[in-house]
Motif scaffolding. Structure first.
Motif, mmCIF file in Angstrom:
data_model
loop_
_atom_site.group_PDB
_atom_site.id
_atom_site.type_symbol
_atom_site.label_atom_id
_atom_site.label_comp_id
_atom_site.label_asym_id
_atom_site.label_seq_id
_atom_site.Cartn_x
_atom_site.Cartn_y
_atom_site.Cartn_z
ATOM 1 N N ALA A 164 0.844 -1.205 0.000
ATOM 2 C CA ALA A 164 0.000 0.000 0.000
ATOM 3 C C ALA A 164 0.874 1.248 0.000
ATOM 4 C CB ALA A 164 -0.914 -0.003 1.220
ATOM 5 N N GLY A 165 0.285 2.356 -0.413
ATOM 6 C CA GLY A 165 1.020 3.610 -0.461
ATOM 7 C C GLY A 165 0.903 4.441 0.804
ATOM 8 N N CYS A 166 -0.177 4.216 1.573
ATOM 9 C CA CYS A 166 -0.447 5.069 2.729
ATOM 10 C C CYS A 166 -1.306 4.308 3.740
ATOM 11 C CB CYS A 166 -1.190 6.328 2.267
ATOM 12 S SG CYS A 166 -1.765 7.425 3.586
ATOM 13 N N VAL A 167 -1.033 4.533 5.019
ATOM 14 C CA VAL A 167 -1.963 4.107 6.065
ATOM 15 C C VAL A 167 -2.566 5.367 6.658
ATOM 16 C CG1 VAL A 167 -1.003 1.849 6.624
ATOM 17 C CG2 VAL A 167 -0.130 3.846 7.789
ATOM 18 N N TRP A 168 -3.871 5.347 6.788
ATOM 19 C CA TRP A 168 -4.625 6.512 7.266
ATOM 20 C C TRP A 168 -5.431 6.061 8.465
ATOM 21 C CZ3 TRP A 168 -5.795 11.014 3.838
ATOM 22 C CH2 TRP A 168 -6.568 11.981 4.496
ATOM 23 N N MET A 169 -5.072 6.577 9.637
ATOM 24 C CA MET A 169 -5.787 6.243 10.862
ATOM 25 C C MET A 169 -6.853 7.311 11.081
ATOM 26 S SD MET A 169 -2.500 5.234 13.182
ATOM 27 C CE MET A 169 -1.054 4.617 12.309
ATOM 28 N N GLN A 170 -8.087 6.872 11.178
ATOM 29 C CA GLN A 170 -9.211 7.793 11.257
ATOM 30 C C GLN A 170 -9.159 8.690 12.486
ATOM 31 O OE1 GLN A 170 -11.926 9.014 9.627
ATOM 32 N NE2 GLN A 170 -10.933 8.106 7.865
ATOM 33 N N LEU A 171 -9.989 9.699 12.468
ATOM 34 C CA LEU A 171 -10.087 10.663 13.554
ATOM 35 C C LEU A 171 -10.168 9.940 14.893
ATOM 36 C CD1 LEU A 171 -10.241 13.733 13.741
ATOM 37 C CD2 LEU A 171 -12.725 13.535 13.712
ATOM 38 N N GLY A 172 -9.292 10.324 15.811
ATOM 39 C CA GLY A 172 -9.260 9.699 17.118
ATOM 40 C C GLY A 172 -8.327 8.510 17.221
ATOM 41 N N LEU A 173 -7.725 8.109 16.106
ATOM 42 C CA LEU A 173 -6.804 6.971 16.117
ATOM 43 C C LEU A 173 -5.383 7.434 15.793
ATOM 44 C CD1 LEU A 173 -8.765 4.217 14.156
ATOM 45 C CD2 LEU A 173 -8.478 4.432 16.629
ATOM 46 N N ALA A 174 -4.455 7.055 16.652
ATOM 47 C CA ALA A 174 -3.040 7.316 16.407
ATOM 48 C C ALA A 174 -2.230 6.239 17.113
ATOM 49 C CB ALA A 174 -2.642 8.699 16.915
ATOM 50 N N HIS A 175 -1.220 5.728 16.426
ATOM 51 C CA HIS A 175 -0.333 4.715 16.989
ATOM 52 C C HIS A 175 1.067 5.026 16.465
ATOM 53 C CE1 HIS A 175 1.433 0.898 18.056
ATOM 54 N NE2 HIS A 175 0.297 0.516 18.640
ATOM 55 N N ASN A 176 1.867 5.704 17.283
ATOM 56 C CA ASN A 176 3.164 6.204 16.833
ATOM 57 C C ASN A 176 4.139 5.111 16.420
ATOM 58 O OD1 ASN A 176 2.808 9.115 17.076
ATOM 59 N ND2 ASN A 176 2.561 8.708 19.258
ATOM 60 N N GLU A 177 4.207 4.014 17.160
ATOM 61 C CA GLU A 177 5.137 2.938 16.815
ATOM 62 C C GLU A 177 4.782 2.318 15.460
ATOM 63 O OE1 GLU A 177 6.430 -1.427 18.515
ATOM 64 O OE2 GLU A 177 5.793 0.082 19.968
ATOM 65 N N ALA A 178 3.494 2.049 15.243
ATOM 66 C CA ALA A 178 3.051 1.483 13.963
ATOM 67 C C ALA A 178 3.280 2.487 12.832
ATOM 68 C CB ALA A 178 1.581 1.085 14.035
ATOM 69 N N ALA A 179 3.054 3.764 13.122
ATOM 70 C CA ALA A 179 3.276 4.805 12.116
ATOM 71 C C ALA A 179 4.746 4.856 11.711
ATOM 72 C CB ALA A 179 2.822 6.156 12.649
ATOM 73 N N ASP A 180 5.641 4.791 12.694
ATOM 74 C CA ASP A 180 7.080 4.794 12.392
ATOM 75 C C ASP A 180 7.461 3.592 11.537
ATOM 76 O OD1 ASP A 180 7.472 7.151 13.792
ATOM 77 O OD2 ASP A 180 8.181 6.148 15.619
ATOM 78 N N LYS A 181 6.906 2.444 11.862
ATOM 79 C CA LYS A 181 7.182 1.233 11.077
ATOM 80 C C LYS A 181 6.716 1.408 9.632
ATOM 81 C CE LYS A 181 6.709 -3.758 11.183
ATOM 82 N NZ LYS A 181 6.208 -4.931 11.939
ATOM 83 N N ALA A 182 5.529 1.975 9.454
ATOM 84 C CA ALA A 182 4.999 2.207 8.109
ATOM 85 C C ALA A 182 5.903 3.168 7.334
ATOM 86 C CB ALA A 182 3.577 2.751 8.181
ATOM 87 N N ARG A 183 6.322 4.239 7.987
ATOM 88 C CA ARG A 183 7.199 5.212 7.318
ATOM 89 C C ARG A 183 8.528 4.570 6.915
ATOM 90 N NH1 ARG A 183 5.652 8.427 11.726
ATOM 91 N NH2 ARG A 183 3.901 9.759 11.183
ATOM 92 N N ARG A 184 9.100 3.762 7.804
ATOM 93 C CA ARG A 184 10.369 3.079 7.479
ATOM 94 C C ARG A 184 10.204 2.165 6.269
ATOM 95 N NH1 ARG A 184 10.579 2.553 13.113
ATOM 96 N NH2 ARG A 184 10.007 0.348 12.986
ATOM 97 N N ALA A 185 8.997 1.644 6.078
ATOM 98 C CA ALA A 185 8.717 0.770 4.930
ATOM 99 C C ALA A 185 8.350 1.573 3.681
ATOM 100 C CB ALA A 185 7.596 -0.202 5.279
ATOM 101 N N GLY A 186 8.349 2.902 3.788
ATOM 102 C CA GLY A 186 8.093 3.747 2.621
ATOM 103 C C GLY A 186 6.662 4.194 2.427
ATOM 104 N N LEU A 187 5.799 3.950 3.406
ATOM 105 C CA LEU A 187 4.404 4.368 3.290
ATOM 106 C C LEU A 187 4.224 5.768 3.857
ATOM 107 C CD1 LEU A 187 4.312 1.156 3.337
ATOM 108 C CD2 LEU A 187 1.977 1.436 4.133
ATOM 109 N N ASN A 188 3.300 6.497 3.299
ATOM 110 C CA ASN A 188 2.853 7.751 3.906
ATOM 111 C C ASN A 188 1.947 7.389 5.078
ATOM 112 O OD1 ASN A 188 3.972 9.738 2.068
ATOM 113 N ND2 ASN A 188 2.526 8.928 0.567
ATOM 114 N N VAL A 189 1.886 8.287 6.059
ATOM 115 C CA VAL A 189 1.064 8.028 7.238
ATOM 116 C C VAL A 189 0.269 9.276 7.594
ATOM 117 C CG1 VAL A 189 1.067 7.452 9.697
ATOM 118 C CG2 VAL A 189 2.724 6.355 8.163
ATOM 119 N N VAL A 190 -1.026 9.087 7.811
ATOM 120 C CA VAL A 190 -1.909 10.136 8.316
ATOM 121 C C VAL A 190 -2.563 9.564 9.565
ATOM 122 C CG1 VAL A 190 -3.905 11.604 7.844
ATOM 123 C CG2 VAL A 190 -2.354 10.974 5.969
ATOM 124 N N MET A 191 -2.515 10.332 10.653
ATOM 125 C CA MET A 191 -3.120 9.867 11.900
ATOM 126 C C MET A 191 -4.155 10.864 12.402
ATOM 127 S SD MET A 191 -0.054 8.116 14.120
ATOM 128 C CE MET A 191 1.188 9.387 14.004
#
Length: 146
Positions: free
Chosen positions: A102-129
């Motif tokens: 996938a190109g991006c993981v988008w966590m809906q309003l009220g959802l944020a997970h910093n460790e998972a977001a960092d992992k996604a970014r390291r794998a080259g995905l965009n992240v919206v939380m």
């Protein structure tokens, strides 16, 4: 685990670019119930030109589209994985998004997970939380950006 405050998040220009470039959006945790946010966001995205791919093992079809049990079962490239699940499910969904290319993981309003977001970014995905794809799309459309 409680929802976190995003330590790093996509800014407006990044969110706009993600929405402009995306064609397919997998809505993980989508509901067939019309009063649910996941249903309304999925419907909005479909009505505004995105190929909406429902992902929920409970259903065979949502909003007239075939529904898949998980991201691995989706037979095409996913631009955005829009997450409507509890915070504990996010790391596993991010792993699935990475594996699916996938190109991006988008966590809906009220959802944020910093460790998972960092992992996604390291794998080259965009992240919206902690942002709603529907709200962001409406805002940029109103501003004439989309």
């Amino acid at each position: 685990m409680e929802c976190q405050i995003p330590e790093k998040n996509a800014d407006d220009s990044e969110v706009l670019e993600i929405l402009k470039q995306a064609r397919t959006i997998a809505v993980v945790g989508v509901s067939h119930k019309e009063d649910r946010d996941s249903h309304n966001v999925a419907k909005y995205l479909k009505e505004h030109g995105y190929k909406m791919i429902p992902v929920n093992p409970k259903y065979k079809e949502v909003l007239g589209e075939p529904c898949y049990p998980n991201l691995a079962a989706v037979p095409e490239r996913i631009d955005i994985v829009d997450i409507f699940r509890n915070i504990e499910a996010i790391p596993g969904i991010v792993d699935e998004a990475i594996a699916a290319g996938a190109g991006c993981v988008w966590m809906q309003l009220g959802l944020a997970h910093n460790e998972a977001a960092d992992k996604a970014r390291r794998a080259g995905l965009n992240v919206v939380m902690s942002k709603c794809a529907k709200v962001e799309h409406q805002r940029f459309k109103k501003e004439g950006c989309l």
